[in-house]
Design a protein around this motif. Structure first.
Motif, PDB file in Angstrom:
ATOM      1  N   LEU A   6       0.856  -1.184   0.000  1.00 39.22           N
ATOM      2  CA  LEU A   6       0.000   0.000   0.000  1.00 39.22           C
ATOM      3  C   LEU A   6       0.887   1.226   0.000  1.00 39.22           C
ATOM      4  CD1 LEU A   6      -2.606  -0.883   2.766  1.00 39.22           C
ATOM      5  CD2 LEU A   6      -3.108  -0.489   0.378  1.00 39.22           C
ATOM      6  N   LEU A   7       0.589   2.171  -0.851  1.00 38.46           N
ATOM      7  CA  LEU A   7       1.256   3.470  -0.854  1.00 38.46           C
ATOM      8  C   LEU A   7       0.194   4.516  -0.529  1.00 38.46           C
ATOM      9  CD1 LEU A   7       3.494   3.404  -4.073  1.00 38.46           C
ATOM     10  CD2 LEU A   7       4.245   3.231  -1.704  1.00 38.46           C
ATOM     11  N   ALA A   8       0.327   5.154   0.618  1.00 35.80           N
ATOM     12  CA  ALA A   8      -0.633   6.172   1.036  1.00 35.80           C
ATOM     13  C   ALA A   8       0.025   7.539   0.943  1.00 35.80           C
ATOM     14  CB  ALA A   8      -1.097   5.898   2.465  1.00 35.80           C
ATOM     15  N   ARG A   9      -0.637   8.463   0.239  1.00 35.38           N
ATOM     16  CA  ARG A   9      -0.096   9.805   0.098  1.00 35.38           C
ATOM     17  C   ARG A   9      -0.435  10.605   1.359  1.00 35.38           C
ATOM     18  NH1 ARG A   9      -0.692  13.383  -5.240  1.00 35.38           N
ATOM     19  NH2 ARG A   9      -2.801  12.574  -5.131  1.00 35.38           N
ATOM     20  N   THR A  10       0.574  11.297   1.858  1.00 34.35           N
ATOM     21  CA  THR A  10       0.403  12.146   3.037  1.00 34.35           C
ATOM     22  C   THR A  10       0.925  13.540   2.703  1.00 34.35           C
ATOM     23  OG1 THR A  10       2.587  11.710   3.979  1.00 34.35           O
ATOM     24  CG2 THR A  10       0.837  10.129   4.513  1.00 34.35           C
ATOM     25  N   GLU A  11       0.837  14.460   3.665  1.00 33.11           N
ATOM     26  CA  GLU A  11       1.390  15.805   3.471  1.00 33.11           C
ATOM     27  C   GLU A  11       2.894  15.759   3.244  1.00 33.11           C
ATOM     28  OE1 GLU A  11       0.448  18.256   6.807  1.00 33.11           O
ATOM     29  OE2 GLU A  11      -1.701  18.237   6.394  1.00 33.11           O
ATOM     30  N   ASP A  12       3.547  14.771   3.843  1.00 32.72           N
ATOM     31  CA  ASP A  12       5.005  14.649   3.774  1.00 32.72           C
ATOM     32  C   ASP A  12       5.488  13.745   2.655  1.00 32.72           C
ATOM     33  OD1 ASP A  12       5.150  16.270   6.060  1.00 32.72           O
ATOM     34  OD2 ASP A  12       4.894  14.512   7.357  1.00 32.72           O
ATOM     35  N   GLY A  13       4.624  13.284   1.794  1.00 30.93           N
ATOM     36  CA  GLY A  13       5.009  12.378   0.714  1.00 30.93           C
ATOM     37  C   GLY A  13       4.231  11.074   0.812  1.00 30.93           C
ATOM     38  N   TRP A  14       4.833  10.021   0.340  1.00 37.57           N
ATOM     39  CA  TRP A  14       4.185   8.714   0.323  1.00 37.57           C
ATOM     40  C   TRP A  14       4.701   7.858   1.466  1.00 37.57           C
ATOM     41  CZ3 TRP A  14       0.354   7.445  -3.109  1.00 37.57           C
ATOM     42  CH2 TRP A  14       0.200   8.282  -4.233  1.00 37.57           C
ATOM     43  N   GLU A  15       3.804   7.096   2.081  1.00 35.40           N
ATOM     44  CA  GLU A  15       4.178   6.103   3.086  1.00 35.40           C
ATOM     45  C   GLU A  15       3.824   4.740   2.507  1.00 35.40           C
ATOM     46  OE1 GLU A  15       2.218   6.823   6.796  1.00 35.40           O
ATOM     47  OE2 GLU A  15       3.189   8.767   7.063  1.00 35.40           O
ATOM     48  N   ALA A  16       4.744   3.801   2.653  1.00 38.35           N
ATOM     49  CA  ALA A  16       4.514   2.458   2.125  1.00 38.35           C
ATOM     50  C   ALA A  16       4.367   1.469   3.261  1.00 38.35           C
ATOM     51  CB  ALA A  16       5.683   2.044   1.231  1.00 38.35           C
ATOM     52  N   SER A  17       3.531   0.472   3.027  1.00 44.52           N
ATOM     53  CA  SER A  17       3.418  -0.625   3.980  1.00 44.52           C
ATOM     54  C   SER A  17       3.208  -1.920   3.213  1.00 44.52           C
ATOM     55  CB  SER A  17       2.276  -0.380   4.972  1.00 44.52           C
ATOM     56  OG  SER A  17       1.052  -0.232   4.298  1.00 44.52           O
ATOM     57  N   ASP A  18       3.858  -2.962   3.714  1.00 47.40           N
ATOM     58  CA  ASP A  18       3.696  -4.292   3.154  1.00 47.40           C
ATOM     59  C   ASP A  18       2.271  -4.722   3.460  1.00 47.40           C
ATOM     60  OD1 ASP A  18       4.159  -6.759   2.070  1.00 47.40           O
ATOM     61  OD2 ASP A  18       5.379  -7.500   3.719  1.00 47.40           O
ATOM     62  N   THR A  19       1.630  -5.388   2.553  1.00 47.92           N
ATOM     63  CA  THR A  19       0.233  -5.731   2.722  1.00 47.92           C
ATOM     64  C   THR A  19       0.038  -7.234   2.624  1.00 47.92           C
ATOM     65  OG1 THR A  19      -0.375  -3.637   1.729  1.00 47.92           O
ATOM     66  CG2 THR A  19      -2.080  -5.304   1.849  1.00 47.92           C
ATOM     67  N   ASP A  20      -0.625  -7.783   3.629  1.00 42.38           N
ATOM     68  CA  ASP A  20      -0.979  -9.193   3.626  1.00 42.38           C
ATOM     69  C   ASP A  20      -2.405  -9.304   3.105  1.00 42.38           C
ATOM     70  OD1 ASP A  20      -1.228 -11.883   4.041  1.00 42.38           O
ATOM     71  OD2 ASP A  20      -1.333 -11.750   6.229  1.00 42.38           O
ATOM     72  N   LEU A  21      -2.574 -10.002   2.006  1.00 42.56           N
ATOM     73  CA  LEU A  21      -3.884 -10.104   1.379  1.00 42.56           C
ATOM     74  C   LEU A  21      -4.606 -11.407   1.712  1.00 42.56           C
ATOM     75  CD1 LEU A  21      -3.081  -8.675  -2.168  1.00 42.56           C
ATOM     76  CD2 LEU A  21      -4.040  -7.482  -0.195  1.00 42.56           C
ATOM     77  N   ASP A  22      -4.107 -12.144   2.698  1.00 41.22           N
ATOM     78  CA  ASP A  22      -4.712 -13.430   3.037  1.00 41.22           C
ATOM     79  C   ASP A  22      -6.176 -13.309   3.458  1.00 41.22           C
ATOM     80  OD1 ASP A  22      -2.391 -14.738   2.399  1.00 41.22           O
ATOM     81  OD2 ASP A  22      -1.697 -14.902   4.470  1.00 41.22           O
ATOM     82  N   ASP A  23      -6.544 -12.223   4.116  1.00 43.97           N
ATOM     83  CA  ASP A  23      -7.917 -12.041   4.578  1.00 43.97           C
ATOM     84  C   ASP A  23      -8.773 -11.241   3.603  1.00 43.97           C
ATOM     85  OD1 ASP A  23      -7.369 -13.445   6.913  1.00 43.97           O
ATOM     86  OD2 ASP A  23      -6.730 -11.634   7.975  1.00 43.97           O
ATOM     87  N   VAL A  24      -8.210 -10.879   2.460  1.00 48.59           N
ATOM     88  CA  VAL A  24      -8.929 -10.097   1.458  1.00 48.59           C
ATOM     89  C   VAL A  24      -9.545 -11.060   0.445  1.00 48.59           C
ATOM     90  CG1 VAL A  24      -8.700  -8.387  -0.381  1.00 48.59           C
ATOM     91  CG2 VAL A  24      -7.424  -8.110   1.744  1.00 48.59           C
ATOM     92  N   GLU A  25     -10.877 -11.010   0.346  1.00 48.09           N
ATOM     93  CA  GLU A  25     -11.570 -11.909  -0.569  1.00 48.09           C
ATOM     94  C   GLU A  25     -12.262 -11.192  -1.717  1.00 48.09           C
ATOM     95  OE1 GLU A  25     -14.184 -14.412   1.655  1.00 48.09           O
ATOM     96  OE2 GLU A  25     -12.577 -15.172   2.933  1.00 48.09           O
ATOM     97  N   THR A  26     -12.522  -9.888  -1.534  1.00 48.01           N
ATOM     98  CA  THR A  26     -13.251  -9.136  -2.550  1.00 48.01           C
ATOM     99  C   THR A  26     -12.592  -7.776  -2.767  1.00 48.01           C
ATOM    100  OG1 THR A  26     -14.716  -8.039  -0.965  1.00 48.01           O
ATOM    101  CG2 THR A  26     -15.446 -10.194  -1.829  1.00 48.01           C
ATOM    102  N   LEU A  27     -12.997  -7.111  -3.828  1.00 46.04           N
ATOM    103  CA  LEU A  27     -12.510  -5.759  -4.085  1.00 46.04           C
ATOM    104  C   LEU A  27     -12.949  -4.828  -2.961  1.00 46.04           C
ATOM    105  CD1 LEU A  27     -11.043  -3.742  -5.893  1.00 46.04           C
ATOM    106  CD2 LEU A  27     -13.199  -3.444  -7.152  1.00 46.04           C
ATOM    107  N   SER A  28     -14.125  -5.064  -2.416  1.00 46.12           N
ATOM    108  CA  SER A  28     -14.616  -4.253  -1.297  1.00 46.12           C
ATOM    109  C   SER A  28     -13.688  -4.390  -0.083  1.00 46.12           C
ATOM    110  CB  SER A  28     -16.038  -4.679  -0.946  1.00 46.12           C
ATOM    111  OG  SER A  28     -16.528  -3.909   0.127  1.00 46.12           O
TER     112      SER A  28
END
Length: 179
Positions: A6-28
C-alpha cells in the motif's frame, strides 16, 4: 511469488506498507484496507504483482469508487489475488451472469439442447465470452496525474513494473523498504 504493498499519500510524501492479502476476498475488502491506510481521505495505491506474470494497481481516492488497472487479465484470472481485481464491471459482464449457470446443462447449453456452434474437436473451441482477455484491462490512465502516462503504463513489463512505477512516483526507496 506475490508482492503487495500500500502506498498512502500524506502531506510529507508517500508512506509504504507491506500488505498481507490473506484475509482479502473481494474488491470491497481491498478498498476497506486502503481506506484504513488513508490519511485524510487522500490517495492510496494498492500495488500487487505476481512476479513475471502480471501486476495490478488499485487506486482509492477518498470515497470514490476504486480505479483498477491489470497488466494481463488472463494471467490475473488464474490467480486468487488477480480474481479480486477482475470484477464483472471491469470484464464487461453483467453481475447476474453467474446466477444463470444452474440453468445450464453440463455441456454449457440450456435444457440439454446441443450448441449449434459446437464442433467435434473440443481443442478448436473458441474461448468462453466470460474468459478474461489476454493483455491489459481497466483504467490505463489510473496514474496519469501522478506522472505515469498511459503509454508508459501499457509498456511496463511484469518483471519489475511496480519498481518502475515507484521510480516515477519518487518512492522507489520507500517501496523497497517493504519489499
Amino acid at each position: 511469488m506475490y508482492f503487495a504493498a500500500l502506498l498512502a499519500r500524506t502531506e510529507d510524501g508517500w508512506e509504504a506498507s507491506d500488505t498481507d492479502l490473506d484475509d482479502v476476498e473481494t474488491l470491497s475488502d481491498l478498498t476497506d484496507l486502503a481506506h484504513e491506510a488513508s490519511v485524510d481521505d487522500d490517495t492510496v495505491l494498492v500495488l500487487i504483482e505476481q512476479e513475471g506474470a502480471w501486476f495490478g494497481v488499485v487506486r482509492v481516492d477518498g470515497e470514490e469508487d476504486p480505479r483498477i488497472y491489470v497488466s494481463d487479465a488472463a494471467a490475473a484470472a488464474r490467480s486468487s489475488y488477480g480474481e479480486i481485481l477482475l470484477t464483472d464491471e471491469l470484464l464487461g459482464r453483467d453481475p447476474g451472469d453467474d446466477a444463470d449457470l444452474d440453468a445450464l446443462d453440463l455441456d454449457g447449453t440450456e435444457d440439454g439442447e446441443p450448441d449449434a456452434s459446437s464442433s467435434d474437436d473440443e481443442d478448436d473451441a473458441a474461448p468462453s465470452a466470460d474468459a478474461a482477455p489476454s493483455g491489459p484491462i481497466g483504467d490505463s490512465a489510473v496514474l496519469v496525474d501522478l506522472g505515469v502516462t498511459v503509454k508508459e503504463l501499457l509498456a511496463l513489463e511484469s518483471g519489475d513494473a511496480l519498481g518502475e512505477i515507484a521510480e516515477v512516483l519518487g518512492v522507489a526507496e520507500v517501496l523497497e523498504t517493504v519489499r
